[in-house]
Design a protein around this motif. Structure first.
Motif, PDB file in Angstrom:
ATOM      1  N   HIS A  82      36.160  38.313  29.465  1.00  0.00           N
ATOM      2  CA  HIS A  82      34.872  37.783  29.917  1.00  0.00           C
ATOM      3  C   HIS A  82      34.605  38.324  31.323  1.00  0.00           C
ATOM      4  CE1 HIS A  82      32.440  34.332  31.664  1.00  0.00           C
ATOM      5  NE2 HIS A  82      31.683  34.846  30.730  1.00  0.00           N
TER       6      HIS A  82
ATOM      7  N   ASP B 144      32.679  37.624  33.903  1.00  0.00           N
ATOM      8  CA  ASP B 144      32.651  36.765  35.094  1.00  0.00           C
ATOM      9  C   ASP B 144      34.038  36.220  35.439  1.00  0.00           C
ATOM     10  OD1 ASP B 144      30.021  37.314  35.174  1.00  0.00           O
ATOM     11  OD2 ASP B 144      29.314  35.249  35.182  1.00  0.00           O
ATOM     12  N   THR B 145      34.885  36.033  34.402  1.00  0.00           N
ATOM     13  CA  THR B 145      36.253  35.551  34.663  1.00  0.00           C
ATOM     14  C   THR B 145      37.047  36.655  35.364  1.00  0.00           C
ATOM     15  OG1 THR B 145      36.063  34.236  32.669  1.00  0.00           O
ATOM     16  CG2 THR B 145      38.266  34.485  33.567  1.00  0.00           C
TER      17      THR B 145
ATOM     18  N   LEU C  53      35.746  38.988  37.196  1.00  0.00           N
ATOM     19  CA  LEU C  53      35.216  39.069  38.577  1.00  0.00           C
ATOM     20  C   LEU C  53      35.852  37.997  39.439  1.00  0.00           C
ATOM     21  CD1 LEU C  53      31.357  39.686  38.335  1.00  0.00           C
ATOM     22  CD2 LEU C  53      33.127  41.258  39.115  1.00  0.00           C
ATOM     23  N   TRP C  54      36.021  36.790  38.910  1.00  0.00           N
ATOM     24  CA  TRP C  54      36.627  35.690  39.669  1.00  0.00           C
ATOM     25  C   TRP C  54      38.039  36.102  40.127  1.00  0.00           C
ATOM     26  CZ3 TRP C  54      40.999  32.560  39.148  1.00  0.00           C
ATOM     27  CH2 TRP C  54      41.050  31.462  40.013  1.00  0.00           C
TER      28      TRP C  54
ATOM     29  N   ILE D 114      30.748  39.751  45.061  1.00  0.00           N
ATOM     30  CA  ILE D 114      31.068  38.844  43.936  1.00  0.00           C
ATOM     31  C   ILE D 114      30.752  37.405  44.346  1.00  0.00           C
ATOM     32  CG2 ILE D 114      32.893  37.975  42.401  1.00  0.00           C
ATOM     33  CD1 ILE D 114      34.345  40.677  42.779  1.00  0.00           C
TER      34      ILE D 114
ATOM     35  N   TYR E 151      27.050  36.652  44.181  1.00  0.00           N
ATOM     36  CA  TYR E 151      26.644  36.579  42.766  1.00  0.00           C
ATOM     37  C   TYR E 151      27.050  35.223  42.178  1.00  0.00           C
ATOM     38  CZ  TYR E 151      27.269  37.272  37.726  1.00  0.00           C
ATOM     39  OH  TYR E 151      27.263  37.099  36.363  1.00  0.00           O
ATOM     40  N   ARG E 152      28.297  34.818  42.464  1.00  0.00           N
ATOM     41  CA  ARG E 152      28.793  33.550  41.911  1.00  0.00           C
ATOM     42  C   ARG E 152      28.031  32.350  42.484  1.00  0.00           C
ATOM     43  NH1 ARG E 152      33.307  33.168  39.222  1.00  0.00           N
ATOM     44  NH2 ARG E 152      33.761  31.155  40.176  1.00  0.00           N
TER      45      ARG E 152
ATOM     46  N   VAL F 214      24.854  32.063  40.497  1.00  0.00           N
ATOM     47  CA  VAL F 214      25.095  31.538  39.144  1.00  0.00           C
ATOM     48  C   VAL F 214      25.446  30.041  39.216  1.00  0.00           C
ATOM     49  CG1 VAL F 214      26.604  31.686  37.125  1.00  0.00           C
ATOM     50  CG2 VAL F 214      25.801  33.776  38.213  1.00  0.00           C
TER      51      VAL F 214
ATOM     52  N   ARG G 196      20.936  36.540  34.780  1.00  0.00           N
ATOM     53  CA  ARG G 196      22.338  36.808  35.116  1.00  0.00           C
ATOM     54  C   ARG G 196      22.616  38.311  35.055  1.00  0.00           C
ATOM     55  NH1 ARG G 196      27.766  33.531  33.553  1.00  0.00           N
ATOM     56  NH2 ARG G 196      26.502  31.766  34.091  1.00  0.00           N
TER      57      ARG G 196
ATOM     58  N   LYS H 158      23.681  40.630  38.251  1.00  0.00           N
ATOM     59  CA  LYS H 158      24.886  41.464  38.258  1.00  0.00           C
ATOM     60  C   LYS H 158      24.540  42.888  38.716  1.00  0.00           C
ATOM     61  CE  LYS H 158      28.452  40.147  35.505  1.00  0.00           C
ATOM     62  NZ  LYS H 158      29.129  39.942  34.267  1.00  0.00           N
TER      63      LYS H 158
END
Ligand code: HEM
Length: 260
Positions: free
Chosen positions: A120, A122-123, A125-126, A185, A188-189, A192, A206, A210
């Protein structure tokens, strides 16, 4: 039945401890400090990159922050106050972020397995944010300590001499990538998480966010690399006279400061 007479598992709601608001407060504080740091970084990159215009432009920005154009005299202590404020915000931000790090090897293995299974975006990216954030603990504090203790040693020659003769460029190179990835990042987060710029179609916004994130990261990386290149070039050319202070031709030397 009134709400405070309700029971769950035999315990009256009125008898249960009230849910703490601290996790929410800490989340908000983490977002706020992150936003302030990211906005500071944008300003910082523009100010530092004035060296690409000219040495005089960078000198003027430095002196502006020292209050020279306001008081008629430079007070580098003003810069130290700004640095101390940024450092305090950075420490608070890092402290709050530590809550989210995997706390032991088992948690780490579980997260990585989860991340690899899900694929995933976004995961993943985290996870990059965790890694770059960890690197920033060390990289950013070294730089900030230098700026805090030697605020008067900032200028076209002094900064360039530090980058080349003082061998600070490897730190700046890694710091640049870490901070631009982390900040991009992070912003962006934030959008979101708090639903900023969500619009009518969240999935489409979204995807747009990105793209905007990568455009901004690429822009600041390019600007940062060009700026670092400029300091390296000036520092290399100036290596024989490292330590000399730059003074623009249009600034009259103070006769009181001349040697007798
Ligand atoms: C979160 C805090 C900070 C981070 C992450 C950071 C990051 C960086 C990076 C990556 C560079 C290299 C620039 C490039 O490659 O083009 C740099 C250079 C520089 N930074 Fe910062 N910075 C921070 C705070 C500050 C503060 C508070 C000051 C205050 C004066 C400052 C002043 C400078 C200066 C003057 C340079 C040019 C090189 C030098 O003089 O050593 N920075 N910084």
């Amino acid at each position: 039945m009134s709400s405070n007479q309700e029971t769950i598992a035999g315990v009256g709601l009125a008898d249960r401890p009230r849910k703490s608001r601290w996790p929410a407060r800490m989340d908000l504080a983490q977002s706020t400090t992150g936003l302030v740091l990211a906005l500071f970084m944008w300003g910082h990159m523009f100010f530092v990159s004035t060296i690409l215009i000219s040495k005089d432009a960078m000198w003027a920005v430095t002196k502006m922050f020292e209050g020279y154009f306001f008081f008629g005299k430079a007070f580098p202590g003003i810069v130290s106050v700004v640095v101390a404020t940024i450092l305090a915000i950075l420490v608070l931000h890092a402290f709050l972020a530590m809550r989210k790090f995997p706390a032991n090897y088992r948690q780490y293995r579980e997260f990585v397995a989860h991340k690899n299974l899900m694929h995933h975006g976004d995961t993943t990216l985290w996870w990059w944010q965790v890694l770059t954030g960890f690197a920033l603990f060390f990289l950013a504090t070294v730089h900030l300590y230098q700026m805090l203790m030697h605020p008067g040693a900032i200028g076209p020659y002094q900064s360039a001499d530090r980058v080349w003769t003082g061998s600070w460029w490897p730190l700046y190179l890694v710091l640049l990538f870490a901070v631009e990835l982390h900040g991009g990042i992070g912003l962006y987060r934030l959008c979101v998480k708090w639903g900023w710029l969500e619009g009518k179609d969240p999935a489409a916004s979204r995807a747009r966010l990105k793209t905007a994130k990568w455009v901004l990261t690429a822009f600041f990386l390019a600007l940062g690399l060009l700026t670092l290149g400029a300091y390296l070039k000036i520092g290399y050319e100036h290596r024989a006279r490292a330590g000399e202070v730059y003074t623009p031709a249009w600034v009259q030397p103070n006769p009181m400061e001349k040697a007798p």
